[in-house]
Write a protein that holds these residues in place. Structure first.
Motif, PDB file in Angstrom:
ATOM      1  N   ALA A  71      50.146  49.323  43.261  1.00  8.62           N
ATOM      2  CA  ALA A  71      49.430  48.508  44.122  1.00  8.62           C
ATOM      3  C   ALA A  71      48.228  48.116  43.752  1.00  8.62           C
ATOM      4  CB  ALA A  71      49.228  49.374  45.482  1.00  8.62           C
ATOM      5  N   ILE A  72      47.515  48.924  42.825  1.00  8.21           N
ATOM      6  CA  ILE A  72      46.178  48.706  42.174  1.00  8.21           C
ATOM      7  C   ILE A  72      46.505  47.453  41.272  1.00  8.21           C
ATOM      8  CG2 ILE A  72      44.436  49.631  40.636  1.00  8.21           C
ATOM      9  CD1 ILE A  72      44.952  52.331  41.867  1.00  8.21           C
ATOM     10  N   GLY A  73      47.489  47.378  40.590  1.00 11.91           N
ATOM     11  CA  GLY A  73      47.635  46.364  39.458  1.00 11.91           C
ATOM     12  C   GLY A  73      47.339  44.958  40.128  1.00 11.91           C
ATOM     13  N   PRO A  74      48.151  44.420  40.941  1.00 10.34           N
ATOM     14  CA  PRO A  74      47.839  43.168  41.628  1.00 10.34           C
ATOM     15  C   PRO A  74      46.554  43.048  41.958  1.00 10.34           C
ATOM     16  CG  PRO A  74      49.945  43.990  42.203  1.00 10.34           C
ATOM     17  CD  PRO A  74      49.344  45.040  41.675  1.00 10.34           C
ATOM     18  N   ALA A  75      45.920  44.014  42.744  1.00 12.93           N
ATOM     19  CA  ALA A  75      44.743  44.021  43.606  1.00 12.93           C
ATOM     20  C   ALA A  75      43.512  43.790  42.423  1.00 12.93           C
ATOM     21  CB  ALA A  75      44.525  45.043  44.315  1.00 12.93           C
ATOM     22  N   GLU A  76      43.678  44.669  41.313  1.00 13.96           N
ATOM     23  CA  GLU A  76      42.661  44.503  40.059  1.00 13.96           C
ATOM     24  C   GLU A  76      42.852  42.973  39.614  1.00 13.96           C
ATOM     25  OE1 GLU A  76      41.045  46.834  36.145  1.00 13.96           O
ATOM     26  OE2 GLU A  76      43.135  47.433  37.211  1.00 13.96           O
TER      27      GLU A  76
END
Length: 215
Positions: free
Chosen positions: A57-62
């Motif tokens: 989840a963090i990857g695309p948001a970052e």
């Protein structure tokens, strides 16, 4: 399967009233305790699956936050507002979740929709090491994401208070198109370079084979 960014929203905006107490700095998170070696393995696998949910989840948001920051920085630079932004003090409207609170939200997601262990180890020591290493990695990524979101929020506040938001929104599409064009040109150049290299290698191989045949 890549998870929905709804998980990111739940991690960033979820209420902090969670069942588990905060952890000491550096400690890996834990799934609810069970009993016996089998339960310990299950708990560690659940912990690792929850951490992996956070990673996905963090990857695309970052990545999205980095794109937004770069775009806003480009606008500030062309509008000669970079120095003004540096002296701007934003208002902290929302307190971001800590890593421990975000982990608890991911754990709740994992418990509602369990992920099968799949290729996870069932060795207790190996799992413990994986959890420790993954915790460090995910915590670092979570802190980066929070910092990026704070920067996006600060820039958004600055543009709004400076009366530049409408101008920024008008400018943004042309910047995005220019970025897409530059990326496409870069990709085409990389492909052409790779094809030329492959052709050169093929020519060199053919020459080497002919020399061997002449001996």
């Amino acid at each position: 399967m890549r998870p929905s960014l709804l998980l990111v929203a739940s991690l960033v905006l979820a209420a902090p009233a969670l069942a588990e107490p905060p952890l000491n700095a550096g400690d890996p998170p834990q799934a609810p305790a069970g009993s016996g070696a089998s339960s310990a393995v299950d708990n560690l696998q659940s912990t690792l699956a929850s951490l992996n949910l956070m990673t996905n989840a963090i990857g695309p948001a970052e990545a999205d936050s980095k794109t937004r920051i770069a775009q806003m920085q480009a606008y500030l630079a062309q509008a000669n507002l970079t120095d003004a932004f540096k002296s701007f003090t934003p208002v902290a409207y929302l307190k971001p979740l800590t890593f421990d609170q975000a982990y608890q939200a991911a754990l709740q997601q994992q418990q509602l929709h369990p992920i099968q262990p799949g290729s996870m180890s069932d060795d207790l020591s190996t799992l413990a090491n994986e959890v420790q290493a993954t915790t460090t990695m995910v915590q670092t990524a979570w802190n980066r994401l929070n910092a990026n979101l704070a920067t996006v929020d600060a820039m958004t506040q600055f543009l709004a208070k400076s009366g530049k938001m409408n101008d920024y929104l008008t400018w943004a599409p042309s910047y995005q198109e220019a970025q897409k064009k530059a990326q496409a040109e870069q990709l085409a150049a990389s492909r052409a370079a790779a094809e030329n290299q492959a052709q050169d290698q093929e020519v060199a191989r053919n020459q080497a084979q002919r020399q061997l045949q002449l001996r």
